[in-house]
Write an enzyme that holds these catalytic residues in place. Structure first.
Site, short mmCIF file in Angstrom:
data_model
loop_
_atom_site.label_atom_id
_atom_site.label_comp_id
_atom_site.label_asym_id
_atom_site.label_seq_id
_atom_site.Cartn_x
_atom_site.Cartn_y
_atom_site.Cartn_z
N THR A 4 6.63 61.53 -91.07
CA THR A 4 7.73 60.60 -91.30
C THR A 4 8.93 60.94 -90.42
O THR A 4 9.70 60.06 -90.05
CB THR A 4 8.13 60.59 -92.78
OG1 THR A 4 6.96 60.35 -93.57
CG2 THR A 4 9.16 59.53 -93.09
N TYR B 36 -1.49 70.60 -95.15
CA TYR B 36 -1.28 69.15 -95.09
C TYR B 36 -2.56 68.50 -94.59
O TYR B 36 -2.96 68.70 -93.44
CB TYR B 36 -0.09 68.86 -94.17
CG TYR B 36 0.29 67.41 -94.01
CD1 TYR B 36 -0.16 66.41 -94.88
CD2 TYR B 36 1.15 67.03 -92.99
CE1 TYR B 36 0.22 65.09 -94.72
CE2 TYR B 36 1.54 65.71 -92.82
CZ TYR B 36 1.07 64.74 -93.68
OH TYR B 36 1.45 63.43 -93.51
N LYS C 176 -0.49 69.34 -99.47
CA LYS C 176 -0.07 67.94 -99.47
C LYS C 176 -1.32 67.14 -99.16
O LYS C 176 -1.83 67.15 -98.04
CB LYS C 176 1.01 67.69 -98.42
CG LYS C 176 1.44 66.23 -98.32
CD LYS C 176 2.44 66.01 -97.20
CE LYS C 176 2.78 64.52 -97.08
NZ LYS C 176 3.69 64.24 -95.94
#
Length: 300
Positions: free
Chosen positions: A53, A141, A169
């Site tokens: 992001t 992640y 994550k």
């Protein structure tokens, strides 16, 4: 600077924060500080700069360092700063991880290497090499939609046995995989959703929270959802999740973070600037995205 070492299990809402740019394309340091402060005051439980992001893929090493440095300074020890430090080059990930430690990040976010398509045993070797070289706790992640490799549950669970890996994550979109990790993980290893839309389901199965995109625009609301689930107040959590759903959908009408930045720009918090190869939100989508913000009382 010695980075603080946290023994508290990561939980709740972490914001995968956007990187604001000026119209000229430079990092908008004032907007970044204001955005981080808003997140902290709204109650988010961690801030995650320089992930997907945050457009980390198009930041120079100096810019990457500066974004995390500003975030650490603004947070000022109030919540964890989980700094993106991943790369598809293990040595580059090690160098970046050491940089993040030097400027005060409390945790590292380490993504599975993209493009190379390493096998599962190579993922284990990659992450262990980073842990051997830098003593910050690591959040794994898994986001196969961006990296072209899925970190299987067995691989995550193998790494979870090592206390240097404190969380994952999980953005595989595979709830069965997520629940397997939750069910078989060791004590103290957190499972965080990498998809806003899976937050309620993952926490209902015993996960700890989310690293969120939508919390960029509605931090207090995603915090409220995570805290309701932590208290096992499922009826309230369902109401909060339903209210957030249009915002979640709006955040992904085009590739993240294009919509989130457009929404924040409509709210007056950042400039609507993304870096190539991304482009600003399509004109045909702007009215509907604005309507979502109005309906959510985030814009008049």
């Amino acid at each position: 600077m010695n980075a603080p070492q946290s023994t508290t299990m990561l939980h709740g809402c972490g914001t995968a924060i956007v990187t604001p740019f000026t119209v000229s394309g430079a990092i908008d340091e004032a907007a970044l500080r204001a955005l981080v402060e808003w997140q902290v005051v709204a109650g988010v439980h961690m801030v995650v700069p320089c992930g997907s992001t945050g457009e980390a893929a198009t930041l120079t090493p100096a810019e990457h360092r500066r974004v995390v440095e500003i975030t650490v300074e603004q947070v000022n020890g109030r919540i964890p700063v989980v700094a993106g430090a991943g790369s598809n080059d293990t040595q580059r990930a090690i160098a970046m991880s050491r940089e993040m430690r030097a400027i005060g990040a409390t945790h590292l976010l380490q993504v599975t290497p993209m493009y190379n398509k390493p096998p599962q045993r190579a993922l284990i070797a990659h992450f262990r090499a980073i842990a051997d070289a830098c003593d910050l706790p690591i959040v794994l992640y898994n986001v196969p939609g961006r990296t072209a490799v899925n970190m299987e549950a067995a691989t995550t669970l193998t790494l979870a046995q090592d206390p240097r890996f404190v969380a994952v994550k999980e953005a595989s979109g595979n709830l069965s995989q997520m629940t397997t990790i939750i069910r078989e993980r060791p004590s103290g290893f957190a499972v965080l959703s990498g998809d806003d839309s899976f937050t309620l389901a993952l926490m209902a199965h015993g996960g700890e929270g989310v690293i969120s995109v939508v919390s960029n625009v509605a931090p207090a609301r995603m915090v409220a959802l995570c805290e309701a689930m932590s208290r096992q107040e499922l009826p309230l959590a369902r109401q909060l999740d339903a209210a957030l759903a249009p915002l979640v959908d709006a955040c992904f009408v085009e590739s993240n973070p294009i919509p989130a930045k457009a929404m924040l720009a409509m709210m007056g918090r950042v400039q609507d600037v993304v870096r190539a190869p991304l482009v600003p939100l399509a004109d045909a989508l702007r009215a509907s995205v604005r309507d979502v913000l109005v309906q959510a009382s985030l814009l008049s």
